[in-house]
Write an enzyme that holds these catalytic residues in place. Structure first.
Site, short mmCIF file in Angstrom:
data_model
loop_
_atom_site.label_atom_id
_atom_site.label_comp_id
_atom_site.label_asym_id
_atom_site.label_seq_id
_atom_site.Cartn_x
_atom_site.Cartn_y
_atom_site.Cartn_z
N CYS A 2 5.07 -15.01 -16.56
CA CYS A 2 4.42 -15.84 -17.57
C CYS A 2 5.46 -16.37 -18.56
O CYS A 2 6.49 -15.74 -18.79
CB CYS A 2 3.37 -15.04 -18.32
SG CYS A 2 2.14 -14.26 -17.28
N ARG A 28 9.57 -20.29 -14.10
CA ARG A 28 9.23 -18.87 -14.08
C ARG A 28 8.05 -18.59 -13.16
O ARG A 28 7.81 -17.45 -12.79
CB ARG A 28 8.91 -18.39 -15.50
CG ARG A 28 10.11 -18.41 -16.43
CD ARG A 28 9.69 -18.13 -17.87
NE ARG A 28 9.22 -16.77 -18.05
CZ ARG A 28 9.98 -15.75 -18.41
NH1 ARG A 28 11.27 -15.93 -18.59
NH2 ARG A 28 9.47 -14.55 -18.59
N TRP A 85 0.85 -16.29 -15.06
CA TRP A 85 0.97 -15.85 -13.68
C TRP A 85 -0.01 -14.70 -13.53
O TRP A 85 0.15 -13.66 -14.14
CB TRP A 85 2.40 -15.40 -13.40
CG TRP A 85 2.73 -15.17 -11.96
CD1 TRP A 85 3.12 -16.10 -11.04
CD2 TRP A 85 2.74 -13.91 -11.28
NE1 TRP A 85 3.37 -15.50 -9.83
CE2 TRP A 85 3.14 -14.16 -9.94
CE3 TRP A 85 2.44 -12.59 -11.65
CZ2 TRP A 85 3.25 -13.15 -8.99
CZ3 TRP A 85 2.55 -11.58 -10.70
CH2 TRP A 85 2.95 -11.87 -9.39
N ASN A 111 2.56 -11.84 -22.49
CA ASN A 111 3.20 -11.52 -21.22
C ASN A 111 3.19 -10.01 -21.07
O ASN A 111 3.42 -9.29 -22.05
CB ASN A 111 4.65 -12.00 -21.18
CG ASN A 111 4.76 -13.50 -21.11
OD1 ASN A 111 3.78 -14.21 -20.97
ND2 ASN A 111 5.99 -13.99 -21.21
N GLY A 112 3.00 -9.52 -19.85
CA GLY A 112 3.02 -8.09 -19.62
C GLY A 112 1.66 -7.59 -19.17
O GLY A 112 0.79 -8.36 -18.75
N GLU A 485 19.37 -11.95 3.07
CA GLU A 485 19.23 -12.98 2.05
C GLU A 485 18.87 -14.32 2.68
O GLU A 485 18.05 -15.08 2.14
CB GLU A 485 20.52 -13.10 1.24
CG GLU A 485 20.52 -14.20 0.18
CD GLU A 485 19.47 -14.03 -0.90
OE1 GLU A 485 19.24 -14.98 -1.66
OE2 GLU A 485 18.86 -12.94 -0.99
N LYS A 489 15.53 -16.33 1.55
CA LYS A 489 15.52 -17.70 1.04
C LYS A 489 14.61 -18.57 1.89
O LYS A 489 13.86 -19.39 1.38
CB LYS A 489 16.94 -18.29 1.07
CG LYS A 489 17.82 -17.85 -0.05
CD LYS A 489 17.30 -18.38 -1.38
CE LYS A 489 17.70 -17.45 -2.50
NZ LYS A 489 17.00 -16.18 -2.53
N GLU A 492 10.92 -17.69 1.26
CA GLU A 492 10.52 -18.00 -0.12
C GLU A 492 10.12 -19.46 -0.29
O GLU A 492 9.12 -19.76 -0.96
CB GLU A 492 11.68 -17.71 -1.09
CG GLU A 492 11.85 -16.27 -1.49
CD GLU A 492 13.00 -16.09 -2.46
OE1 GLU A 492 12.85 -15.29 -3.39
OE2 GLU A 492 14.06 -16.74 -2.29
N HIS A 508 16.05 -2.35 19.10
CA HIS A 508 15.20 -1.22 18.72
C HIS A 508 13.82 -1.68 18.24
O HIS A 508 13.18 -0.97 17.47
CB HIS A 508 15.89 -0.38 17.65
CG HIS A 508 17.15 0.25 18.11
ND1 HIS A 508 17.19 1.31 19.00
CD2 HIS A 508 18.46 -0.05 17.85
CE1 HIS A 508 18.44 1.64 19.25
NE2 HIS A 508 19.23 0.83 18.56
N LYS A 607 10.32 -16.56 -11.38
CA LYS A 607 11.78 -16.42 -11.53
C LYS A 607 12.16 -15.06 -12.10
O LYS A 607 13.07 -14.41 -11.61
CB LYS A 607 12.30 -17.54 -12.44
CG LYS A 607 13.82 -17.53 -12.62
CD LYS A 607 14.54 -17.82 -11.31
CE LYS A 607 16.03 -17.91 -11.49
NZ LYS A 607 16.72 -18.03 -10.18
#
Length: 612
Positions: A2, A28, A85, A111-112, A485, A489, A492, A508, A607
């Site tokens: 948020c 964000r 968010w 926020n939180g 990574e 990416k 995402e 495996h 973010k």
């Protein structure tokens, strides 16, 4: 996650300051947006704001809020804004912030997570309070209103409400007629912007960067009061706290797109500059040494534990590989797991938290628990003045510059370079090997990244495999974190299925998923044992009709077994992962662009993850 913006003193322009600030915080991640202004310009417009506070909020993107405000006259001298968010309650107009009390005299953004909101809500409902949202945040304006009704002044009412909260919060409130913003933080970031004729607050500096670069970072348990021409910070008991006003090095222009279609593409292309910033003043090629300011008193630890999340965790795996290869007992932990499992700590353990923002809740929790158990802590972060930077015993800043795109790019490359520098600081001279060779390789790296950016065929590779069902990324040794990574990416920002594996693990289990519609990206550099074994894994997937893309320096014969090749220069084994990663960033970007995805604001992601 948020985003919060507040301004006190922007008479006649508060609304636009708030909307512009929210636009600067879009990176964000959010699913609704809203503003509240104490000005009374159109009090009758909004039935929910029967007092002097006007509120406008809408589900969806900020553009929806702007459309809702067309023709409205909301404005004033004090206001707060928020991008939400969702945590408690789905995205909707009613769950969007700001939230108000029943009379519309108080507006709050948060926020939180307020952990005791259910008991507070039950208590308030028993007193006749009617709630209009599903959120945990709405208890706050009602608690403030209750204290006001008992005769408390606005600041005292805000403090009383905050004293009843359990959990994490960055809070900002306005009260009708007070002419001030009241703010507090606990486990969620909040920063003040000190201006001329106006003062600001936000969850992150870019929100007000076009107005001022002078900032004050709040610590946990601190309260702030902002008016047009003054600001002050106090502790929980009301005692004044002396705060240093710092000047942010970033400019408003640096947080723009500079002509690129997306922030992500801009930041991919900023990597040469970011790496130069990370290296500046820290390597001396003539003497063949590394010296990082602020780490002079850091002694070589017997053990190192890395804690991190997401992209930063992949950097942690890379760092753990390098330290382990040098004979240091090392482990990389997902911060969310570390905080609950609490691995054993020796008296000489150094716990390194890797966090781009310095505000990642899980990483902060892990660092705090480690420090509480007696460990020495170090933050590797990009944000000067962040919570991690302030709370750890030591800090090393990446100096990569602002990163706006949700998908981390230049900060990951900077983390890999920063870890090389940090490791040379940590290891005793006898363990360092040929530092001069590494220093030379690091010096050359920015130019080599530029070479990859200039010559990459990533867009052509995307054209070849557009429409594939799944995408696998594999690597060994230092390239295993790069494979993870690369997959992260890709998933995402494309929303397509992608997985990263240690190359030796294909047989495996994952080979069961390999088909002709599963391109496999393999990172192969040098011609050592890892390269030879990875080529063997490439042959395994090729035998099952999977198309193969190798990211290679051409030293081995990996290209002979590939359908497509992404080339990088032949470089030091510790810097090759940075170059390979740049190619995979470009693959993810071009695929997402082909698919028309929201590259800078991927769905459901944020973010800075400031809740656990």
């Amino acid at each position: 996650m948020c985003g919060i913006i507040g301004v006190a003193g922007s008479a006649g322009g508060t609304r636009e300051v708030l909307l512009d600030g929210l636009a600067n915080l879009e990176y964000r991640g959010y699913d609704s947006a809203g503003i509240a202004v104490d000005g009374g310009a159109s009090r009758e417009r909004n039935a929910a704001a029967r007092g002097g506070i006007d509120v406008a909020k809408k589900e969806g993107e900020l553009s929806a809020l702007r459309r809702a405000l067309v023709g409205e006259t909301i404005d004033g001298s004090v206001g707060i804004g928020h991008t939400r968010w969702s945590t408690h309650g789905p995205p909707s107009d009613r769950n969007a912030h700001p939230h108000t009390d029943g009379a519309g005299r108080v507006a709050v953004v948060h926020n939180g997570i307020i952990e005791n909101h259910e008991s507070l809500r039950t208590e308030l409902e028993a007193k006749g309070v009617a709630f209009s949202s599903d959120t945990d945040s709405e208890v706050v304006p009602h608690l403030i209103a209750e204290a006001l009704a008992r005769g408390a002044d606005p600041e005292a009412a805000f403090r009383e409400a905050v004293s009843r909260l359990d959990g994490s919060y960055a809070l900002a409130a306005i009260v009708e007629g007070a002419g001030a913003i009241f703010a507090a933080r606990h486990d969620s970031p909040l920063v003040l912007g000190i201006g001329d004729g106006a003062n600001y607050l936000a969850s992150d500096v870019p929100a007000f960067l076009e107005h001022t670069r002078d900032v004050v970072y709040l610590e946990d348990g601190e309260f702030a009061v902002l008016t047009a021409d003054a600001w002050r910070v106090e502790d929980a008991s009301g005692e004044p706290v002396e705060k240093e006003v710092q000047t942010v090095e970033w400019s408003a222009e640096q947080t723009g797109k500079s002509g690129y279609d997306h922030f992500m593409l801009k930041e991919i292309h900023e990597q040469p500059k970011a790496l130069r910033g990370c290296l500046r003043g820290r390597v001396d090629e003539l003497d063949g040494c590394v010296a990082v300011e602020g780490l002079d008193g850091l002694e070589a630890p017997a053990e190192v534990q890395f804690v991190a999340c997401g992209t930063s965790y992949h950097a942690a795996l890379y760092g753990a590989y390098l330290l382990g290869d040098a004979g240091v007992a090392t482990a990389a932990y997902l911060a969310s797991e570390y905080a609950t499992s609490q691995p054993p700590l020796s008296p000489d353990t150094l716990v390194v938290g890797i966090t781009q923002s310095g505000e990642t809740a899980d990483t902060l929790s892990a660092l705090r628990k480690a420090r509480g158990r007696g460990a020495e802590t170090l933050a590797l972060t990009n944000v000067v003045g962040s919570t991690a930077a302030r709370e750890c015993d030591h800090v090393m800043h990446l100096r990569a510059g602002p990163e706006i795109g949700v998908a981390a790019t230049k900060t990951f490359s900077s983390q890999l370079v920063g870890l090389n520098l940090l490791i040379e600081e940590l290891l005793p001279d006898a363990s360092r090997g040929d530092v001069r060779e590494l220093v030379s390789a690091l010096r050359d790296l920015p130019a080599q990244v530029q070479e990859v950016l200039d010559d990459s065929r990533a867009a052509d590779v995307v054209d070849e495999y557009f429409g594939a069902k799944s995408f696998f990324f594999v690597g060994r040794g230092v390239h295993y974190p790069v494979a993870l990574e690369g997959a992260l990416k890709f998933k995402e920002i494309t929303y397509e299925h992608a997985e990263g594996f240690a190359a030796g693990e294909l047989k495996h289990g994952p080979l069961a998923l390999v088909t002709a519609e599963t391109p496999v990206f393999a990172v192969v550099t040098g011609d050592g044992e890892n390269a030879r074994k990875t080529i063997g894994n490439v042959k395994e997937v090729e035998a099952r009709d999977a198309p193969v893309v190798v990211v290679t320096d051409g030293v081995s014969d990996a290209a002979m077994y590939a359908d497509s090749v992404l080339e990088i220069p032949a470089v030091h084994e510790r810097t090759a992962p940075v170059l390979a990663n740049v190619q995979l960033q470009l693959v993810a970007y071009h695929m997402a662009a082909r698919l028309g995805r929201a590259i800078d604001k991927p769905r459901n992601l944020a973010k800075s993850v400031t809740v656990e």
